[in-house]
Motif scaffolding. Sequence first.
Motif, PDB file in Angstrom:
ATOM      1  N   VAL A   1      48.391  30.621  67.401  1.00 50.99           N
ATOM      2  CA  VAL A   1      49.717  30.673  66.804  1.00 50.99           C
ATOM      3  C   VAL A   1      50.740  30.071  67.745  1.00 50.99           C
ATOM      4  N   ALA A   2      51.606  29.265  67.207  1.00 50.88           N
ATOM      5  CA  ALA A   2      52.774  28.836  67.963  1.00 50.88           C
ATOM      6  C   ALA A   2      53.967  29.173  67.099  1.00 50.88           C
ATOM      7  N   LEU A   3      54.809  30.065  67.583  1.00 49.27           N
ATOM      8  CA  LEU A   3      55.936  30.541  66.795  1.00 49.27           C
ATOM      9  C   LEU A   3      57.240  30.110  67.446  1.00 49.27           C
ATOM     10  N   SER A   4      57.935  29.214  66.784  1.00 46.26           N
ATOM     11  CA  SER A   4      59.196  28.734  67.350  1.00 46.26           C
ATOM     12  C   SER A   4      60.257  29.820  67.245  1.00 46.26           C
ATOM     13  N   LEU A   5      61.002  30.004  68.304  1.00 51.51           N
ATOM     14  CA  LEU A   5      62.113  30.967  68.285  1.00 51.51           C
ATOM     15  C   LEU A   5      63.458  30.243  68.297  1.00 51.51           C
TER      16      LEU A   5
ATOM     17  N   THR B   1      65.846  38.387  67.286  1.00 50.38           N
ATOM     18  CA  THR B   1      64.838  39.335  66.802  1.00 50.38           C
ATOM     19  C   THR B   1      63.799  38.543  66.031  1.00 50.38           C
ATOM     20  N   PHE B   2      62.546  38.848  66.289  1.00 50.01           N
ATOM     21  CA  PHE B   2      61.496  38.136  65.541  1.00 50.01           C
ATOM     22  C   PHE B   2      60.393  39.122  65.171  1.00 50.01           C
ATOM     23  N   ALA B   3      59.649  38.725  64.148  1.00 50.22           N
ATOM     24  CA  ALA B   3      58.563  39.593  63.672  1.00 50.22           C
ATOM     25  C   ALA B   3      57.307  39.340  64.486  1.00 50.22           C
ATOM     26  N   GLY B   4      56.693  40.387  64.961  1.00 48.19           N
ATOM     27  CA  GLY B   4      55.444  40.240  65.736  1.00 48.19           C
ATOM     28  C   GLY B   4      54.268  40.497  64.818  1.00 48.19           C
TER      29      GLY B   4
ATOM     30  N   ASN C   1      60.801  42.551  67.041  1.00 51.76           N
ATOM     31  CA  ASN C   1      60.790  42.469  68.501  1.00 51.76           C
ATOM     32  C   ASN C   1      62.129  41.904  68.930  1.00 51.76           C
ATOM     33  N   VAL C   2      62.682  42.447  69.994  1.00 56.46           N
ATOM     34  CA  VAL C   2      64.004  41.994  70.432  1.00 56.46           C
ATOM     35  C   VAL C   2      63.881  41.257  71.769  1.00 56.46           C
ATOM     36  N   LEU C   3      64.320  40.033  71.745  1.00 51.60           N
ATOM     37  CA  LEU C   3      64.265  39.210  72.956  1.00 51.60           C
ATOM     38  C   LEU C   3      65.685  38.952  73.431  1.00 51.60           C
ATOM     39  N   LYS C   4      65.915  39.246  74.735  1.00 55.58           N
ATOM     40  CA  LYS C   4      67.252  39.047  75.313  1.00 55.58           C
ATOM     41  C   LYS C   4      67.156  38.149  76.525  1.00 55.58           C
ATOM     42  N   VAL C   5      68.080  37.225  76.629  1.00 58.61           N
ATOM     43  CA  VAL C   5      68.156  36.391  77.826  1.00 58.61           C
ATOM     44  C   VAL C   5      69.548  36.585  78.411  1.00 58.61           C
TER      45      VAL C   5
END
Length: 917
Positions: A60-64, A122-125, A178-182
């Motif tokens: 899987v390659a999931l673009s964010l 936020t993205f779906a895992g 899923n929450v991704l923070k930078v």
Amino acid sequence: MTNAEELVQKRQQSPDSTTEDYFSDLPRQQNTTNTMTLCGNGICVVLCWFLGVSSGLRPVALSLDGKWSLSNSDCSVSLPAEVPGCVHSALQQQGFIQDPYFRFNDVSYRWIAYDNWTYTTTFAGSTQLRASQKVLLVFDGVDTVASIWLNGLAVGKTDNMFRRYDFTVSGLLKDGDNVLKVSLLSPVLYASERRKAHSAYRVPPECPPDVQKGECHVNFIRKEQSSFSWDWGPSFPTMGLWKGVRLEAFDVLQLIQVSSVPLHNISLSQWRVQVDLLVDAVQTTNGKIILSIPELDSEQILQTQFLPGKTKNSFTLNINTSSQVKLWWPNGHGDQPCYRLTVRGFQGGFLVLNTESKVYFRSVELVQEPVVGSPGLSFYFRINGKPIFLKGSNWIPAHSFQDRVTPAVLRNLLQSAVDARMNALRVWGGGVYEQDLFYSICDEMGIMVWQDFMFACAMYPTEGDFIQTVREEVIQQVQRLKSHPSIIAWSGNNENEAALATDWFNIPVSQRPAYLKDYVTLYVDNIRAVGQEEDQSRPFLVSSPSNGAESEQEGWVASNPYDPHYGDTHFYSYTLDCWDWRTFPRTRFASEYGFQSWPSFSTLLPVSIKEDWSYNSNFSSHRQHHEDGNLRMLLQAALHFNLPNATDPVKRFTDTLYITQVMQAQCVKTQTEFYRRSQSEIIEGKGRTMGALYWQLNDVWQAPSWSSIEFGGKWKMLHYFAQNFFAAVLPVGFEDGDTLFIYAVSDLSHDLKLRAAVSVYSWSDLDPVCTLKSDLHPISGGSATAIFKQPVAALLAGCGSCTRLTCLLTFHLEDSSGQQGPRNHHFLCSPKDAQGVQRPNITARVQQDEAGYSVTLHSASVAAFVWLDVGNVTGRFGSNGFLMTSRNRTVRFNAWCNTSVEELSRSLTVTSLRDLY
Ligand code: BMA
């Protein structure tokens, strides 16, 4: 048999089936992003993942990329933000700020880079993602200092804008959201903190000159150095995710990077292609690699083993000696043919990787060898065994906000370079390693690239963590870029050898050895060492300017890196008369030289208001980032031209913009022609110049600078002049003593027989006073030869009643088939002293035919530097800024957008030198 086995078998039975056929048979899964094609490097990784046999899972390659949310440190500002992108762009897109380039906004918006900012998405895992053996969170570019959090857990940190980062997040993904923070730190505050922590000794410069209105200590952060301001650019210390973000999941292995470098064995006259695969393997994987270039009838099957973790695996494909390899040539020297290289990997009969990329064959050598009659060493590039004179310019970032550098912007600028007959650009070390597309276009257009590493005009720290991040940067950039034939040299830094050698930073003598040691540590022991380990196929220079091999002899910092007997030079003089070629160094290779000018009024309009439209306005001095730059332009112009004296303030302003462009065009023309005519000669021990790259091609914003193309793509007069002074066949005229010389310069591969034809015009008359012709002379390909020589006094005496003040010369080259190359001109006095100059009262008529638009001019007298401008109608004239010695002249206009005869007629202004006073 599993589905995958079946498919592989099918595939092997029908070798002609395409990748698409292959995929069309695969059972489709919900996540369509699986088939994302990753392009870069001129390489598209069509499919690059393992077919998970045991689990039946596909990788899987999931673009964010896309809409994230963004907030500042106290959450007083929060907004949606595009990724890739930056904080400034997001703030503008959401209406929080105006155009950052408008008037004084660079200073008004300084607060942005003093704050910390957090990007969140936020993205779906999916189960599929989570079930993979390895899941990587990949950032192609983070600007710059960040900590990264996934579902509240720290994942990693970044500190270098020029690196790709990946983090293993296998166990951190949740089902559902899923929450991704930078979280990005203020680059300005970070740099300042690093400076404070570095108390043992100074790493100068501390701050840019006040005139630049910039930020301090940019050398402490691995980020575009000119983003803290430069002498042509604003201070916008950007923050953001400036390249793509994605998740990559796989069960056995993942291909990170493919690169290929063709190598030529001269004695065997055989080509081979070294192919490097940067692979991330979950466990030791044995397999078979098949490299092939079908068009050259060349294929190689190799057994291999991928070790666990990230490894570089090198393979060689020998090119069938009975196949005819077509070579890649620089623009003007031949075509740029490419071949398709396929790399396939099999494990136990299963296709585990499959990529396709372009390969171009060319060799490059930098020749530094003794020169007869001259102390020192030559310095020139030999491409495919042929010495080539590099004609071109220096490239700076095309925008402060990289997310706005679109493919169209790149194409337009690079096409402009080629249209001005350039064959080379230097990607300057204070900007960024450009995006893949930049180099792919250069490959296609035959533009040779001198690629700096991103260090400029400063000393740099050499602490372990700094060196470490730089090493990784160099490895990644060389791996990313080395497949491009356009890149012909790596170069460690911009002017840092010169800065040390000529003591820009007042380093006490007792401390000098420590700085020299740091210099060698960074550029030689690390950057060069790592760079050369990754790529032995091109020359590696440590600095520009440098004395090349001689700098090395002198311990990498030569006593005079500007020595014209060695290497390349940078040369600027704003006070000396640029019409006097004696002031220029007769260098081996001119990698920087130039003069400033202002952009045209239409380029300034969107970022200024009425009160700004005078040369002495606050705006005009605000946009000038070079000490006394505005004054110096006028002083240089005043050496030869009458300065504008219109009473109408706006006319006076636009006339002043014009005269700065006239000055710049004429100065750079004189200097470039001097370099081109010096290619075959040694005079007083100096010469054999083999490169002329003026400073600078493009602009980062709307402001005075050395560029030949304005921000937005409009050509300055200089760029129109470059079209002529870089022509393959060029007549160059100059005086030595009081003798007029005309040289024939030829970049062609074949020999010519040419004569010079000189016409003498009176300033007051459109008919020539007399015409002279030289004998035919043999002109070898790739040479500069004197073909006309006559004392000016004798020439004028034999030509009616001309004097230096009343007449001027035009000249061209010709053979039996007619004129070869452009017409050129030579003034016998400064135009401001010329006698008999009339107002030309040029009238213009715009027309349209099947081929497009044209403007027909009618002039009442000889007119110099005739300049057509159609304001904000974008496009380009066939020629511009020319000397008009005929009553009528038609110039084509190539419009970039829809326009009309009416709009063009309304927008058109025609200016010539005599209209200014
Ligand atoms: C050079 C460049 C830049 C600068 C230019 C004009 O030396 O390397 O640093 O913008 O001069 O001053």
